[in-house]
Each structure stands twice: as C-alpha cells, then as structure tokens.
Design a protein around this motif. Sequence first.
Motif, PDB file in Angstrom:
ATOM      1  N   SER A 136      11.348   2.131 -12.070  1.00  0.00           N
ATOM      2  CA  SER A 136      10.342   1.135 -11.672  1.00  0.00           C
ATOM      3  C   SER A 136       9.278   1.816 -10.831  1.00  0.00           C
ATOM      4  O   SER A 136       9.544   2.829 -10.176  1.00  0.00           O
ATOM      5  N   ALA A 137       8.072   1.272 -10.867  1.00  0.00           N
ATOM      6  CA  ALA A 137       6.962   1.846 -10.103  1.00  0.00           C
ATOM      7  C   ALA A 137       5.964   0.738  -9.816  1.00  0.00           C
ATOM      8  O   ALA A 137       5.616  -0.032 -10.716  1.00  0.00           O
ATOM      9  N   ASN A 138       5.513   0.663  -8.570  1.00  0.00           N
ATOM     10  CA  ASN A 138       4.563  -0.404  -8.243  1.00  0.00           C
ATOM     11  C   ASN A 138       3.127   0.029  -8.565  1.00  0.00           C
ATOM     12  O   ASN A 138       2.845   1.170  -8.950  1.00  0.00           O
ATOM     13  N   LYS A 139       2.211  -0.919  -8.421  1.00  0.00           N
ATOM     14  CA  LYS A 139       0.818  -0.703  -8.816  1.00  0.00           C
ATOM     15  C   LYS A 139       0.179   0.427  -8.011  1.00  0.00           C
ATOM     16  O   LYS A 139      -0.625   1.195  -8.543  1.00  0.00           O
ATOM     17  N   CYS A 140       0.537   0.537  -6.740  1.00  0.00           N
ATOM     18  CA  CYS A 140      -0.055   1.573  -5.892  1.00  0.00           C
ATOM     19  C   CYS A 140       0.246   2.976  -6.435  1.00  0.00           C
ATOM     20  O   CYS A 140      -0.628   3.833  -6.493  1.00  0.00           O
ATOM     21  N   LEU A 141       1.497   3.202  -6.852  1.00  0.00           N
ATOM     22  CA  LEU A 141       1.864   4.500  -7.405  1.00  0.00           C
ATOM     23  C   LEU A 141       1.154   4.747  -8.732  1.00  0.00           C
ATOM     24  O   LEU A 141       0.673   5.854  -9.004  1.00  0.00           O
ATOM     25  N   CYS A 142       1.082   3.724  -9.554  1.00  0.00           N
ATOM     26  CA  CYS A 142       0.404   3.869 -10.854  1.00  0.00           C
ATOM     27  C   CYS A 142      -1.059   4.279 -10.666  1.00  0.00           C
ATOM     28  O   CYS A 142      -1.571   5.152 -11.369  1.00  0.00           O
ATOM     29  N   GLU A 143      -1.732   3.650  -9.699  1.00  0.00           N
ATOM     30  CA  GLU A 143      -3.130   3.964  -9.442  1.00  0.00           C
ATOM     31  C   GLU A 143      -3.286   5.384  -8.901  1.00  0.00           C
ATOM     32  O   GLU A 143      -4.223   6.102  -9.257  1.00  0.00           O
ATOM     33  N   VAL A 187      10.600   4.641  -1.045  1.00  0.00           N
ATOM     34  CA  VAL A 187       9.344   4.133  -0.511  1.00  0.00           C
ATOM     35  C   VAL A 187       8.604   5.307   0.112  1.00  0.00           C
ATOM     36  O   VAL A 187       9.076   5.902   1.081  1.00  0.00           O
ATOM     37  N   THR A 188       7.467   5.657  -0.487  1.00  0.00           N
ATOM     38  CA  THR A 188       6.668   6.778   0.027  1.00  0.00           C
ATOM     39  C   THR A 188       5.439   6.217   0.719  1.00  0.00           C
ATOM     40  O   THR A 188       4.619   5.540   0.098  1.00  0.00           O
ATOM     41  N   ARG A 189       5.343   6.451   2.009  1.00  0.00           N
ATOM     42  CA  ARG A 189       4.261   5.899   2.825  1.00  0.00           C
ATOM     43  C   ARG A 189       3.234   6.976   3.150  1.00  0.00           C
ATOM     44  O   ARG A 189       3.563   8.040   3.665  1.00  0.00           O
ATOM     45  N   ASP A 190       1.996   6.675   2.809  1.00  0.00           N
ATOM     46  CA  ASP A 190       0.886   7.571   3.138  1.00  0.00           C
ATOM     47  C   ASP A 190       0.588   7.394   4.621  1.00  0.00           C
ATOM     48  O   ASP A 190       0.131   6.345   5.064  1.00  0.00           O
ATOM     49  N   LYS A 207       0.827  -1.213   0.000  1.00  0.00           N
ATOM     50  CA  LYS A 207       0.000   0.000   0.000  1.00  0.00           C
ATOM     51  C   LYS A 207       0.856   1.256   0.000  1.00  0.00           C
ATOM     52  O   LYS A 207       0.341   2.367  -0.041  1.00  0.00           O
ATOM     53  N   ASP A 208       2.187   1.083   0.077  1.00  0.00           N
ATOM     54  CA  ASP A 208       3.097   2.210  -0.076  1.00  0.00           C
ATOM     55  C   ASP A 208       3.368   2.432  -1.557  1.00  0.00           C
ATOM     56  O   ASP A 208       3.164   1.538  -2.389  1.00  0.00           O
ATOM     57  N   TYR A 209       3.848   3.625  -1.900  1.00  0.00           N
ATOM     58  CA  TYR A 209       4.297   3.898  -3.263  1.00  0.00           C
ATOM     59  C   TYR A 209       5.777   3.519  -3.320  1.00  0.00           C
ATOM     60  O   TYR A 209       6.614   4.116  -2.647  1.00  0.00           O
ATOM     61  N   ILE A 210       6.104   2.539  -4.125  1.00  0.00           N
ATOM     62  CA  ILE A 210       7.480   2.065  -4.220  1.00  0.00           C
ATOM     63  C   ILE A 210       7.973   2.278  -5.646  1.00  0.00           C
ATOM     64  O   ILE A 210       7.334   1.851  -6.597  1.00  0.00           O
ATOM     65  N   TYR A 211       9.112   2.944  -5.769  1.00  0.00           N
ATOM     66  CA  TYR A 211       9.633   3.265  -7.090  1.00  0.00           C
ATOM     67  C   TYR A 211      11.135   3.460  -6.987  1.00  0.00           C
ATOM     68  O   TYR A 211      11.714   3.440  -5.882  1.00  0.00           O
ATOM     69  N   SER A 212      11.802   3.633  -8.108  1.00  0.00           N
ATOM     70  CA  SER A 212      13.251   3.842  -8.092  1.00  0.00           C
ATOM     71  C   SER A 212      13.639   4.803  -9.198  1.00  0.00           C
ATOM     72  O   SER A 212      12.932   4.949 -10.198  1.00  0.00           O
ATOM     73  N   HIS A 213      14.774   5.466  -8.991  1.00  0.00           N
ATOM     74  CA  HIS A 213      15.311   6.408  -9.968  1.00  0.00           C
ATOM     75  C   HIS A 213      16.705   5.978 -10.392  1.00  0.00           C
ATOM     76  O   HIS A 213      17.445   5.373  -9.611  1.00  0.00           O
ATOM     77  N   ASP A 214      17.076   6.318 -11.626  1.00  0.00           N
ATOM     78  CA  ASP A 214      18.462   6.113 -12.030  1.00  0.00           C
ATOM     79  C   ASP A 214      19.273   7.351 -11.665  1.00  0.00           C
ATOM     80  O   ASP A 214      18.763   8.295 -11.036  1.00  0.00           O
ATOM     81  N   LEU A 215      20.539   7.377 -12.062  1.00  0.00           N
ATOM     82  CA  LEU A 215      21.413   8.474 -11.667  1.00  0.00           C
ATOM     83  C   LEU A 215      21.047   9.793 -12.356  1.00  0.00           C
ATOM     84  O   LEU A 215      21.503  10.852 -11.939  1.00  0.00           O
ATOM     85  N   ASP A 216      20.229   9.719 -13.407  1.00  0.00           N
ATOM     86  CA  ASP A 216      19.778  10.940 -14.092  1.00  0.00           C
ATOM     87  C   ASP A 216      18.440  11.438 -13.557  1.00  0.00           C
ATOM     88  O   ASP A 216      17.874  12.394 -14.086  1.00  0.00           O
ATOM     89  N   GLY A 217      17.916  10.785 -12.519  1.00  0.00           N
ATOM     90  CA  GLY A 217      16.658  11.226 -11.936  1.00  0.00           C
ATOM     91  C   GLY A 217      15.422  10.720 -12.640  1.00  0.00           C
ATOM     92  O   GLY A 217      14.306  11.169 -12.344  1.00  0.00           O
ATOM     93  N   LYS A 218      15.574   9.785 -13.556  1.00  0.00           N
ATOM     94  CA  LYS A 218      14.421   9.224 -14.258  1.00  0.00           C
ATOM     95  C   LYS A 218      13.934   7.962 -13.548  1.00  0.00           C
ATOM     96  O   LYS A 218      14.733   7.157 -13.072  1.00  0.00           O
ATOM     97  N   LEU A 247      -1.375   7.979  -9.476  1.00  0.00           N
ATOM     98  CA  LEU A 247      -1.122   8.965 -10.531  1.00  0.00           C
ATOM     99  C   LEU A 247      -2.038   8.783 -11.728  1.00  0.00           C
ATOM    100  O   LEU A 247      -2.009   9.583 -12.666  1.00  0.00           O
ATOM    101  N   ASN A 248      -2.827   7.705 -11.699  1.00  0.00           N
ATOM    102  CA  ASN A 248      -3.727   7.376 -12.811  1.00  0.00           C
ATOM    103  C   ASN A 248      -2.953   7.225 -14.119  1.00  0.00           C
ATOM    104  O   ASN A 248      -3.379   7.678 -15.184  1.00  0.00           O
ATOM    105  N   LEU A 249      -1.781   6.575 -14.006  1.00  0.00           N
ATOM    106  CA  LEU A 249      -0.939   6.317 -15.161  1.00  0.00           C
ATOM    107  C   LEU A 249      -0.510   4.860 -15.146  1.00  0.00           C
ATOM    108  O   LEU A 249      -0.449   4.225 -14.098  1.00  0.00           O
ATOM    109  N   SER A 250      -0.200   4.334 -16.309  1.00  0.00           N
ATOM    110  CA  SER A 250       0.338   2.982 -16.365  1.00  0.00           C
ATOM    111  C   SER A 250       1.823   3.026 -16.024  1.00  0.00           C
ATOM    112  O   SER A 250       2.463   4.087 -16.070  1.00  0.00           O
ATOM    113  N   GLU A 251       2.370   1.858 -15.675  1.00  0.00           N
ATOM    114  CA  GLU A 251       3.801   1.800 -15.377  1.00  0.00           C
ATOM    115  C   GLU A 251       4.619   2.246 -16.581  1.00  0.00           C
ATOM    116  O   GLU A 251       5.623   2.941 -16.447  1.00  0.00           O
TER     117      GLU A 251
END
Length: 515
Positions: A168-175, A252-255, A154-165, A177-181
């Motif tokens: 990866s993004a889990n389903k919770c974050l996608c939902e 990991v961003t926890r609401d 239920k947390d938003y889990i994602y990762s960035h590369d060294l350029d800030g892009k 932001l209303n965007l697909s992975e």
Amino acid sequence: MNKYRQKNLRSYMTKILIVEDEAITAMDIRNSLSNFGFDVVGIVDSGDKAIQKSGELKPDLILMDITLKGDIDGIDAAQEIKTLFDIPVIYMSAFTDENTYERLKLTSPYGFVSKPVSSELLIVSIEAAVYKHDLDKKLAESEEYLRLIFDSSKDYIYSHDLDGKITSANKCLCEALNLSEKEIIGKTDFELGFTEKMCEELDKIRSEVYQTDSTAKYFNSFTLPDGKIHEYEVTLNPLHDIHGEIVGISEVTRDLTEQKMLKKELNEVWELFQNLYNNAKVGIVMGNTKGRILNCNSAFENMMGYSLDELKNMSFEEFTHPDYVEKELALLENLRHGKIKFYEIEKQFIRKDKKIIWGKVTGGFGISTNGKAVNSLIIVENIDERKKTEQEIINYATELKAIFDMSGIALAAVDTNGHWINVNPFFLNELGYTEQEFLKLNHLDITHPDDIEKTSELFSKLLSGEIDDYRLRKRYETKDGEFKCFYLTVKVVKDKNNNIKSVIWAGHPIDSSIN
C-alpha cells in the motif's frame, strides 16, 4: 404490552416495499406491518415492478416472495435491486429446494421468512435486517474516512509484505516518486530507486521488527527525483492479521523539513478491515413444550454439527452453554403458561466439536383449540460473525475518533450546504473558537474575503462531481479577527450510492507570507 407491539420511532422511519403475487397474503402482511408502525410504501406482484418501484420509492427494506409472476422471479429481482439501489431484501417462501437456495445465497439476503408468515418473527427479521444494513453503511463511511486520513497525510505512508514488496502507498508517496499507486504496489525498495546499502539497512531493521514484534524508528536521508536531499524519520510497526500473526510492516516516513510546520501527524497505518457480516442461513427447529427436538432443518444441523437423528435424542440444555440454560428454561415456562407469546434471546451454543458459537433465538408455542400449548417453533440465526463484528466496529470507531481528536493537523467536515458539522481540537485551537461556536458557522463565514470566490468555485466543482478533491492555500478568520493561512486538502465523502454526504478539510497552518 409486548415490546414488539410498541410502535417506536424506528418503525415509523422504516419504509417497506412488499413484493407478493398473492393479493390476500400481501394485504395480511401490509396490515401486520402497519399495526407495528411500519410505513408500507407499496405492494407489487412481479419482479419487473419490484425493480421499477425500488427506484421510484427508495424503500428501506423489501419483503420479496421468491416465486413471482412474469419473466423474472424474486431472486433475480433481488439481485438487480442490490446492484442498482443497495436495498436490503428479506425473502419469503413456503419452501426452497437446493438449487433455489444456492441462487438465493448469491444475492446476500438480509433474512428469510417461511410461509405462512408469522407477524412476530417477521418483525424480528425486519428489525435485524435494518440494524445490520445501518451498520454496513456506517462501516463503508468509516472506511472512506480512514482512506481520506491516509491520503491527506503529508507523511509518506506505505506497507510491505513479508517478501519486502510494497502492498500500500498513500498519495503523498505516489506524488514524491511521480508514480501511480498501481505502479508502486508489488515493487521492492530497490526497484523504486533505493540504494543497495539502504535496502540492506532497511532489511535489518524490518527483521528486528519481525523478531521482536515491536516498533522501530530510524533516521535517514534520501534524494528525491527533484534532486534535493531530504532528511527523514522512519517509523516501522508490525502488521497483524486477525489471528495475531505478523503479515507485514507499516512504515511512516516523515519529511523533517515539513515537520517544522507541523505539531503532530499521523504516525501509523491502520490495519484494514476484514469483510464483515456474512449473512447466515436461519436454522429452524420444531420441538415439544419441554425443549426436546422433534425436527430441524439442515441449517441447524450444520450450525450444531449434529445430525437430525442425534439431535432428536437430545434436550436443548445439552447444546446450550450453561450460562443460558436457566434463563431459557424460565422463558419456556412463561410460554407454557401463556404469560408470553414468544421469546427472543441471544445465547451461546456448544457444537458437537465443542466449539462455542453465538446464536439469536426466537421461539414460540403453537396453541391447540382448547388453549393449551403444543409444539414449539424455534428460529436460530447464527450471529457469531455479528458479535465479533460489533466489537470490531466499536474498537475501530474508538481508534478513528482518537486519531481525529489527537491529530496534529486541522481536520473538519461540512455538509453539502457548507455548514461545519465536525471539527477537531487542533483546528479549534488554531482559530480560537469553541466547538459550539464553530459548528454554528458556514465555512464561508470565516473565509478571508479575497479567498471566497476561489473557495466557492472549487466547492461547487466538488459538489457537481467535476473534481473529487483539491488542494488550496487559504485564510481563515480567527475569533479575535485576525487571519491565519492554511494549506488544505479537501475531498468529498460519498455513500454507497455515490451520493456526496459531506466534504472533508485536512491541512496545516502555514506562514501567509510564503508564496
């Protein structure tokens, strides 16, 4: 009695299909395998029949002659079988030219046995292939479990590369932001709607993580597309490659509003696995009874970094790690005196460039007509990657088990009949059962009567393939007869053949009065 002549449980459980167009050779191989306790489920003499019987008989392993009757040879048949059925193949051939070998490599075989086939070496190759294939399947299942945990959080889990892009993004974050992975991957925070100030703050924190190679945590607020302000706790961890270099950051961003309903959640993203178990070509070495090399194939030359001319002037002690010389000398002595017919040892080699690699050695002597030992035949398999992989699998399994046991959400699994097969301490504590009591139950045994119809309907849709997952509020009966309500995410786990192996529950308790 030699340990390879003992018929063990693994042998009886291993079904083998022989693909060989020489009837006498095929019968000899079948008799040898039967004597060792293997189940030879069939013999065919063409590539077309091999593909057909692989689908019908579902063998655990195929012994494939390269040169076959018909329109397709053993290599083409093996490629088709790999694509359709994922059955491991060991090739058999008297020789291979360079072109054939290049084609052979593309099929990722699990072994190669030279003709005429040695029964002992064949058994060693079969055991190694079955063992490696079992590990490959377990690895795929473990990866599926990891992805389930990743997406069930239920947390938003994602990762960035060294350029800030975002990488990866889990389903919770996608939902949220209303965007697909796919729409999220490759974007920066700014491109996803973060304010310039927030991006600057995040860049500063990430820079600290990069420089100190340590964990950082901060708190912030953000307005989601639903218009509501949410307070978040963000944990950042460095991501390393296999060399220990930082390649990105996991976040990991926890609401915190939902955290009130949770005791503990996953707080980091696991580093993904590297591709494991590349199949190595076997080195073949001819030597005298004292360990001097007389001849070898190019695979052994490449493995050691020496040319054949250089190897002919060397004894095996010169490229064997000192820790293994005495043991192998003793094995050679036993061979020379007929105490053993062949030996097997995993040892370390020292290449010409001083690099140390692991190899699996199987060796034996030929016997002359007067009963004396003559030249040796040594098979060397490069298992350097396997040794590294085994340790990675052990480490990963330990980490995955720790996540399962320490998770602050309820995690459990049932088989396709609905019987519980695994459960974590959190779920047990919530319901009051011991693990032994819980695993004797079917999931409907503790489902509230009013929830059974809906649960059964969704479970049937999962098993039929109509849906891959669902979310549901439902009530479970505790050991003392009360009912607790949970918000669940339920998903199937499939094997490489896309067959459903189990169904996973992940969720947290909620107030049953909440609509």
